[in-house]
Structures are given as C-alpha cells and as structure tokens.
Design a protein around this motif. Structure first.
Motif: not given
Length: 555
Positions: A63-73, A187-190, A192-195, A268-276
C-alpha cells in the motif's frame, strides 16, 4: 473510527477467534496439529497460501509503495503470480511426493540429520524474526484506525494470535485465512467504487495522477529488480517451510499443483484491484510522509465507507496480516517439535509432544512480539521486509529446493552454498556501508541475494556431473522412501476432520454475509452495494457447506 466500527471489529474478531478455538480437540496428534490430517481440500490450502503470503504486507508495505510509486506496486506483485504458476507446475508436486510432514523432515532424509539441524537453527531464527516484522503491520493498522498506541496494539494482538494458533493448530490457521479472503474480497467491492467517486471517477483519477504514476518500473524498482524479486518469490513460495506445509497437507501431487495454480491465478487478478485505494488516496492527500503512507489503505477506507463497514474491514485486515504470523508460528513449532524435540525424546507420547507443540508456539510467539516492537528502529517495515528477503530468501530456501530435483547435491554442497551466500549478503548489508561507505541499492541488493546461491549451486552441480561420482546420500534416500514418514499412527478420521473444517468455514462465511446485510440495512448510503455483496456471500456459504458427505461420515 466510530464506536460502532469498533464494536463491529470486535464482533468479527470474536467470531474468527471462536471458530479458530473450535479446533482445539481436532489437534490431538502431531500430524493433525501441523498438517490438518494430511488431506486438506486443495482450494482451502490454496486460499490459505494466498492469504498467508498476500497478507505479509499488502495493506502496509505494498500500500505504501502504491501510494508513492503507483502502478509499480502492481508490477512487483505480478512477479508473485508468475512465481506461483512455476511453483504449481514443478515444485509443489515434488514436495507432496516426499510425504514428509515438514521441509526439515525431507532435509533429514535427503541430506542427513546434521544438515537438518543446521537449517533448522537458521530457519527458526529467521522465521521468528520475520514473524515479528509481519506482526508490526497489524499494530500499525490499529494505531491508524483506532488510535491504539502501536506497542499496546502489538502486545494485545500478538497474545491473541499466539492463543488460537497454539490451541487450534493448522486448521485454525486455514479457517481464519479463508474467512479473511471472503471479507477482503467483499471489502474491495465496496471500497473501490466509493473511492473513485472521491476523485470524479476513473477519468478524474487518471487526469490528476502524478507524472510516471502508471509506469511499470522506475529507478528504484527497475526491470533487474523485478527479475530478481520474481526469482526470489519462486524460491520463497516454493521453499519457505511455512508454505511447503500447504503442499504437503493436501492429498496428492495433483492437489498440490492446484494449490500453486490457485495462488498464481489470484495474484494475477488481485493486485490491480487491491492497489487502487492507496493509489487513489495519493490524489486525495498527496503529501503523506513515508511513515504515514503505510496507513494509506486504511485512511481512504475510513473516509469512503458507511459507518460499521470500516470495523468489518479492519477486523479482516488485522487477521489477514496476522495470518503470516500464525502460519509461521505453526510451522516453527512443528519444526521444533517434530525435528528437534522428538530426536532427543524418541519415545515421547502423543500427549507429551502436543504439550511441547503448544508451549513452543507460545515461546516463539512471545519472541516474535518482541521483534515487532523493534521494527521502527530498524528503518521501517518496507526496509526490513526487502532486506530480509534479499539476505536470507534464496540463500536459505533454494538449496533444499534444488535437492528435490538433483541427484548430485550433497549435504556439504547445500550448506556451503547457504553459508557463503549469507556471508556475502551480510557483508554488503552490514559491513561494506561501515568500512567502505558502499551500500547496494534495492535492485543490486536483490540481484546479489539470488545470484550468489544460484551460481554456487550451478557450479556444484556441474562439478558433480563431470566427476560422475555416485551420491550415496541420494541412493540411501531413494532406498528408504517407503519408510520416510515419521508420523505416529493415526487413530482419527481425517475425512471427518476435513469435513468439519468445511462446515466451520461455511458457518463463518454465512455469519459474514449476515454482517454485511445488517450493515447495508443500517447504512446511510451504498445500501444496494452492501445488500448485493451480502447476498453473494450467503450463496457462497451454501455452496461451501458439506451436505450428504458430512452426514455419511458422521453417521
């Protein structure tokens, strides 16, 4: 965080805790306690592997890497998916075919008791240190959301984790892992769209993102780092003694392969959603410090979800991150009990070994808690996790994996490889910066960590093959494989235990569904989303619950 959120978090934690303790009677011998009877359904073991690995740092480290570096995470975590598929194809089935209870048991049979003692001592030290590093994010979550002092949170949660792991064994770990997976998907289904609503949708998010935010690599995490980290992940997922347990506790090599494939597919599927969420939070709050960025995931969740939902998310995140701790505690206790204590007490009764298993879990847990309290003084969780990976990962776990496939490697060759690799990695980490003012950056550090043991093992393999010498250790291992299990005879019904595990999982999933539906009924907004997610969870509970098979076994 409201009082209602805290009440929901406590209620969910109590649910998970009680369900974990319900297995206190099932762990009545060593194989039951550490391998869950040896016939765990592959999908349960696969989800547990995913959650044990996933929860190491998704919310704090990544989460910290995604905040600072974006898609790299996301790119970093994709290397874990590739590693998981490789493990599923080649390494997991090999471990299952050994029929060993622990990786240490295989090392004893293949390389000798002295080599096993060497690796056991190193593993216990590193695993307890790693558990402490992974317990730190749990305390960090409570500090960010509930304002509980970090040290207090670590001590309280460490005590709870120790208790239900010591009482319930591997099944307690497996059940809590599956329940966490269900809650966090919900949780992520709730969230992400609200974010996205907070930044004017996907187009607003893209338009407001910093330059380079969607680059796959950057200067710190370059392609060489990705290659080295991917190789490290293959070795770690395939050779970490805690994860080997997931391949040996299923019924067959085919099931072990499915465990690896499920892990790879989820990563393969989860990281893009989790890091949003933390990436979106960079747009909302662009000036967080490195320490504050560790809480980005929870900060945005607090800001966007209805009252009560944050409590459910927090409870799941806490137990998800704690999964890495209880998984390691269970296997560390298993190694100590099965591969150290029983060597000196060969005639120990089942009752005596179970007392040792639970007491060693307590001792290792207390040490891990002490390490967690010192993480902030070691440079922070990101620095600790990456340095621990670079220094010890391939050096410790690659030689035994190599021995699964090689007829040539000996106890001497694998020990020399591990020792030289640890010395080289330790030199560049601790000695070189002090004596020569030279410190490896992130990418070179990871490369050195994986290349040194890889080169050494390759050289040994070439030497042995050119010499065309017979390896008596391997010959003895193959001759004795028919007797390679040190388990005591089992007098319990493994099928009944595993079906009981499915029943408890179904009950837990059903309770989670009711939690979500109730929160939707009380929410001021997003009622429709919560209702749909809650109903989907209830349907899943019905699908998981065993019916005729359970009745047949119990009858």
């Amino acid at each position: 965080m409201s009082h209602f959120d805290i009440a929901i978090a406590l209620a969910f934690s109590a649910l998970v805790f009680i369900l974990g303790l319900s297995f206190s009677r099932s762990g009545n011998n060593v194989k039951s306690f550490f391998a869950a009877g040896g016939a765990v359904p592959w999908w349960i073991s696969g989800l547990s592997l995913f959650m044990s690995f996933f929860s190491v740092g998704t919310f704090v480290i990544w989460g910290a890497i995604a905040y600072n570096n974006g898609l790299v995470a996301v790119t970093i975590q994709t290397t874990m998916s590739i590693a998981g598929f490789i493990v599923g194809f080649y390494i997991a089935p090999k471990w299952n075919r050994t029929k060993a209870l622990t990786a240490a048991e295989f090392i004893t049979q293949r390389l000798g008791a002295g080599i096993q003692k060497f690796y056991t001592l190193i593993f216990l030290f590193i695993s307890i240190f790693g558990s402490g590093a992974f317990l730190y994010p749990v305390g960090k979550m409570l500090e960010v959301t509930a304002g509980v002092p970090l040290s207090t949170a670590i001590i309280i949660l460490g005590s709870l984790i120790i208790l239900y792991t010591a009482v319930g064994g591997l099944w307690a770990v497996l059940v809590t892992d599956v329940l966490q997976f269900v809650v966090l998907v919900a949780a992520v289904l709730i969230v992400v769209p609200l974010a996205f609503e907070q930044v004017n949708g996907i187009s607003g998010f893209i338009a407001q993102s910093p330059e380079g935010f969607f680059s796959l690599t950057n200067a710190e995490y370059d392609p060489w780092f990705m290659f080295a980290f991917g190789f490290y992940n293959m070795v770690f997922i395939g050779g970490s003694w805690a994860y080997v347990q997931r391949y040996t506790s299923v019924a067959s090599p085919k099931d072990a392969k499915k465990v690896g494939f499920l892990f790879g597919g989820l990563y393969l599927l989860a990281p893009m959603i989790w890091m949003l969420p933390p990436m979106i939070y960079r747009i909302m709050q662009p000036n967080l410090s490195s320490s504050e960025a560790e809480g980005a995931y929870l900060m945005i969740s607090q800001q966007v979800v209805p009252d009560g939902v944050m409590g459910l998310i927090l409870g799941a995140m806490v137990f998800a991150t704690a999964s890495s701790v209880n998984t390691t505690l269970n296997i560390a206790s298993g190694v100590f009990t099965n591969d150290i204590y029983r060597i000196f007490r060969t005639k120990a009764s089942v009752k005596e070994t179970m007392r040792v298993a639970r007491f060693s879990t307590l001792v290792f847990g207390l040490i891990a808690t002490g390490v967690a309290l010192m993480v902030q003084n070691m440079g922070g969780i990101v620095e600790v996790v990456f340095s621990l990976a670079a220094i010890t990962g391939a050096a410790l776990f690659l030689p035994p994996i190599w021995s699964l496939f090689s007829k040539a490697q000996t106890g001497t060759s694998v020990v020399v490889t591990t020792l030289v690799s640890l010395l080289v990695n330790g030199f560049f980490k601790f000695v070189s910066p002090v004596l020569f003012d030279f410190k490896l950056e992130r990418s070179p550090e990871m490369l050195v960590g994986v290349l040194v043991p890889l080169i050494l093992l390759s050289l040994f393999e070439l030497h042995f093959r050119l010499a065309k010498s017979h390896n008596q250790q391997y010959i003895d291992y193959m001759n004795n494989r028919i007797d390679n299990s040190t388990f005591e005879s089992q007098d319990h019904n493994d099928d009944q235990q595993n079906l009981y595990g499915r029943k408890i999982i179904a009950i837990g999933i059903g309770m989670i569904g009711l939690f979500v539906l109730g929160l939707g009924w009380m929410a001021d907004y997003a009622q429709g989303v919560l209702a749909m997610v809650g109903m989907a969870i209830l349907v899943l509970a019905l699908f998981v619950k065993p019916k005729a098979d359970l009745a047949k076994v119990e009858g």
